[in-house]
Write a protein that holds these residues in place. Structure first.
Motif, PDB file in Angstrom:
ATOM      1  N   SER A 269      -0.219  -1.695   7.445  1.00 24.22           N
ATOM      2  CA  SER A 269      -0.215  -0.355   6.869  1.00 24.22           C
ATOM      3  C   SER A 269       1.051   0.411   7.232  1.00 24.22           C
ATOM      4  O   SER A 269       1.557   0.314   8.355  1.00 24.22           O
ATOM      5  CB  SER A 269      -1.452   0.412   7.345  1.00 24.22           C
ATOM      6  OG  SER A 269      -1.496   1.691   6.766  1.00 24.22           O
ATOM      7  N   ASP A 270       1.564   1.157   6.287  1.00 23.81           N
ATOM      8  CA  ASP A 270       2.773   1.950   6.480  1.00 23.81           C
ATOM      9  C   ASP A 270       2.431   3.233   7.236  1.00 23.81           C
ATOM     10  O   ASP A 270       1.604   4.018   6.778  1.00 23.81           O
ATOM     11  CB  ASP A 270       3.374   2.298   5.110  1.00 23.81           C
ATOM     12  CG  ASP A 270       4.756   2.926   5.211  1.00 23.81           C
ATOM     13  OD1 ASP A 270       5.146   3.366   6.312  1.00 23.81           O
ATOM     14  OD2 ASP A 270       5.456   2.969   4.186  1.00 23.81           O
ATOM     15  N   PRO A 271       3.056   3.477   8.384  1.00 19.03           N
ATOM     16  CA  PRO A 271       2.775   4.723   9.123  1.00 19.03           C
ATOM     17  C   PRO A 271       3.203   5.980   8.365  1.00 19.03           C
ATOM     18  O   PRO A 271       2.761   7.071   8.687  1.00 19.03           O
ATOM     19  CB  PRO A 271       3.572   4.554  10.424  1.00 19.03           C
ATOM     20  CG  PRO A 271       4.593   3.521  10.128  1.00 19.03           C
ATOM     21  CD  PRO A 271       3.982   2.603   9.121  1.00 19.03           C
ATOM     22  N   GLU A 272       4.046   5.804   7.346  1.00 15.10           N
ATOM     23  CA  GLU A 272       4.503   6.944   6.535  1.00 15.10           C
ATOM     24  C   GLU A 272       3.822   6.959   5.167  1.00 15.10           C
ATOM     25  O   GLU A 272       4.368   7.471   4.191  1.00 15.10           O
ATOM     26  CB  GLU A 272       6.026   6.893   6.378  1.00 15.10           C
ATOM     27  CG  GLU A 272       6.765   6.998   7.710  1.00 15.10           C
ATOM     28  CD  GLU A 272       8.271   6.909   7.548  1.00 15.10           C
ATOM     29  OE1 GLU A 272       8.741   6.697   6.407  1.00 15.10           O
ATOM     30  OE2 GLU A 272       8.979   7.034   8.554  1.00 15.10           O
ATOM     31  N   LEU A 273       2.621   6.407   5.102  1.00 11.45           N
ATOM     32  CA  LEU A 273       1.905   6.299   3.825  1.00 11.45           C
ATOM     33  C   LEU A 273       1.670   7.661   3.179  1.00 11.45           C
ATOM     34  O   LEU A 273       1.746   7.794   1.956  1.00 11.45           O
ATOM     35  CB  LEU A 273       0.566   5.586   4.051  1.00 11.45           C
ATOM     36  CG  LEU A 273      -0.203   5.142   2.807  1.00 11.45           C
ATOM     37  CD1 LEU A 273       0.612   4.154   1.986  1.00 11.45           C
ATOM     38  CD2 LEU A 273      -1.543   4.523   3.206  1.00 11.45           C
ATOM     39  N   ALA A 274       1.426   8.684   3.988  1.00 11.81           N
ATOM     40  CA  ALA A 274       1.169  10.029   3.439  1.00 11.81           C
ATOM     41  C   ALA A 274       2.371  10.547   2.656  1.00 11.81           C
ATOM     42  O   ALA A 274       2.217  11.202   1.613  1.00 11.81           O
ATOM     43  CB  ALA A 274       0.810  10.997   4.559  1.00 11.81           C
ATOM     44  N   ASP A 275       3.571  10.255   3.138  1.00 16.23           N
ATOM     45  CA  ASP A 275       4.783  10.686   2.426  1.00 16.23           C
ATOM     46  C   ASP A 275       4.890   9.978   1.078  1.00 16.23           C
ATOM     47  O   ASP A 275       5.288  10.585   0.073  1.00 16.23           O
ATOM     48  CB  ASP A 275       6.034  10.384   3.262  1.00 16.23           C
ATOM     49  CG  ASP A 275       6.110  11.237   4.521  1.00 16.23           C
ATOM     50  OD1 ASP A 275       5.459  12.300   4.559  1.00 16.23           O
ATOM     51  OD2 ASP A 275       6.818  10.838   5.464  1.00 16.23           O
ATOM     52  N   THR A 276       4.540   8.708   1.067  1.00 17.23           N
ATOM     53  CA  THR A 276       4.577   7.949  -0.184  1.00 17.23           C
ATOM     54  C   THR A 276       3.546   8.490  -1.165  1.00 17.23           C
ATOM     55  O   THR A 276       3.811   8.624  -2.366  1.00 17.23           O
ATOM     56  CB  THR A 276       4.309   6.460   0.087  1.00 17.23           C
ATOM     57  OG1 THR A 276       5.291   5.974   1.002  1.00 17.23           O
ATOM     58  CG2 THR A 276       4.385   5.649  -1.190  1.00 17.23           C
ATOM     59  N   GLN A 277       2.373   8.836  -0.657  1.00 20.92           N
ATOM     60  CA  GLN A 277       1.332   9.402  -1.514  1.00 20.92           C
ATOM     61  C   GLN A 277       1.806  10.694  -2.168  1.00 20.92           C
ATOM     62  O   GLN A 277       1.589  10.917  -3.366  1.00 20.92           O
ATOM     63  CB  GLN A 277       0.073   9.652  -0.687  1.00 20.92           C
ATOM     64  CG  GLN A 277      -0.613   8.374  -0.212  1.00 20.92           C
ATOM     65  CD  GLN A 277      -1.655   8.641   0.863  1.00 20.92           C
ATOM     66  OE1 GLN A 277      -1.733   9.730   1.424  1.00 20.92           O
ATOM     67  NE2 GLN A 277      -2.469   7.623   1.169  1.00 20.92           N
TER      68      GLN A 277
END
Length: 350
Positions: free
Chosen positions: A329-337
């Motif tokens: 999982s990408d720790p920066e997933l929220a930014d991508t979302q």
């Protein structure tokens, strides 16, 4: 650029409006590494939304991006999966064909592993070992000579005298480029071959000479010891099943789903796992992506919804089905979302 985009969107909207068989399925192609993740998402998407299940094809990162860049319109794909970032020359090819606004979506991380038959010999590799095994030329007594190594014992005295037989991704796969950069090139540098090649490289500038030396570094032998696999990882597994001396290059997720048939090697002393990849400790890892044609959003039904669903916490988060299959999982997933929700395109300082 925005005028071109509007014209493109209107063009496919007009086609959709006038065609009795207008496309209503999202179409995806590209990386064989991303393929299983995209297939899981597509099936779940079809089950949970009032849109048809997206059509997901493989073919490799380069092949998928080539199709992606063919143009805008319902006769072209909407999404390209890639196990590497899109290249500048591909962005240029896209732009020349009217694909000007591209949304880059990083879905997480994966590791490249080196696996062999579960009942065979175990290995603890370094990049140097793979360079000495597969490079077309190696350093001997300060000179570059045609690779004479026949067994892994010739490469490393600590290894068994097992014939070298490697099954590696073909050149159209993004995995191949990561393998070349993080393994073969790293081994070339570690053995001193790169410095030798650089000293004898032709070119008008230092940059040109470096590029020539790097290209020479990753040139692999063509005597059958190194075999390119143009299909997906199932073909690599089949080759190992028919040749027990074979060692294949796989994505971590594929290996983890075939531990009853394969054993994995360490690389530079590190065992590949979701944990060692997440921390960056395992040296041969890479981010995974897919690319979306913004001009198709709002025209091809369900395209944005599919992109948002793919990277939702419930899907791509640490407790989602993609993580269970092997995605880190990408720790920066929220930014991508947020970027996908805003339809932020590459180069827009999102």
């Amino acid at each position: 650029m925005s005028v071109k985009l509007t014209a493109s969107a209107l063009a496919i909207a007009a086609v959709a409006a006038t065609s009795a068989a207008a496309r209503d399925q999202v179409q995806v192609a590209g990386s064989s590494t991303v393929l299983p993740y995209a297939s899981i998402v597509a099936e779940a998407f079809g089950e949970n939304f009032d849109f048809p299940t997206p059509v997901v094809e493989s073919g490799g990162s380069s092949a998928g991006l080539k199709r992606f860049c063919e143009g805008v319109g319902e006769n072209t794909i909407d999404v390209a999966n890639a196990s590497r970032k899109i290249k500048d020359k591909e962005i240029k090819a896209c732009a020349e064909n009217g694909v000007t606004d591209i949304i880059e979506v990083r879905i997480g991380y994966d590791g490249i592993v080196f696996a062999s038959d579960i009942n065979g010999n175990g290995f603890e590799f370094t990049p140097t070992d793979w360079f000495l095994a597969l490079s077309d030329k190696v350093m001997v007594d300060g000179e570059l000579v045609a690779n004479p190594n026949k067994t892994w014992a010739d490469v490393n005295a600590n290894f068994p005298a097992q014939p070298i037989q490697a099954f590696i991704p073909g050149t159209k796969h993004g995995t191949r480029e990561v393998f070349e950069d993080k393994v073969i090139l790293a081994g070339c540098e570690a053995t001193g071959a790169f410095e030798h090649l650089l000293a004898h490289a032709e070119g008008d500038t230092d940059k040109a000479k470096k590029k020539a030396a790097e290209k020479a570094c990753i040139s692999l032998r063509t005597d059958g010891v190194s075999v390119d696999i143009d299909g997906d990882y199932t073909e690599t597994l089949a080759r190992i099943e028919s040749n027990k001396d074979g060692i294949g290059v796989f994505g971590l997720a594929f290996y983890e789903n075939n531990t009853d048939k394969l054993q994995v090697a360490t690389m530079s002393g590190i065992v590949p796992s979701t944990e060692s990849i997440a921390t960056g400790e395992y040296p041969v890892s890479r981010p995974l992506y897919f690319y979306v044609k913004k001009a198709h959003i709002g025209v091809i039904p369900g395209l944005k919804e599919y992109a948002e669903f793919f990277i939702a916490d419930e899907i791509a988060g640490p407790d989602g089905p993609l993580a269970e299959y092997g995605l880190v999982s990408d720790p920066e997933l929220a930014d991508t979302q947020s970027a996908v929700a805003d339809e932020a395109i590459m180069g827009s300082n999102m």
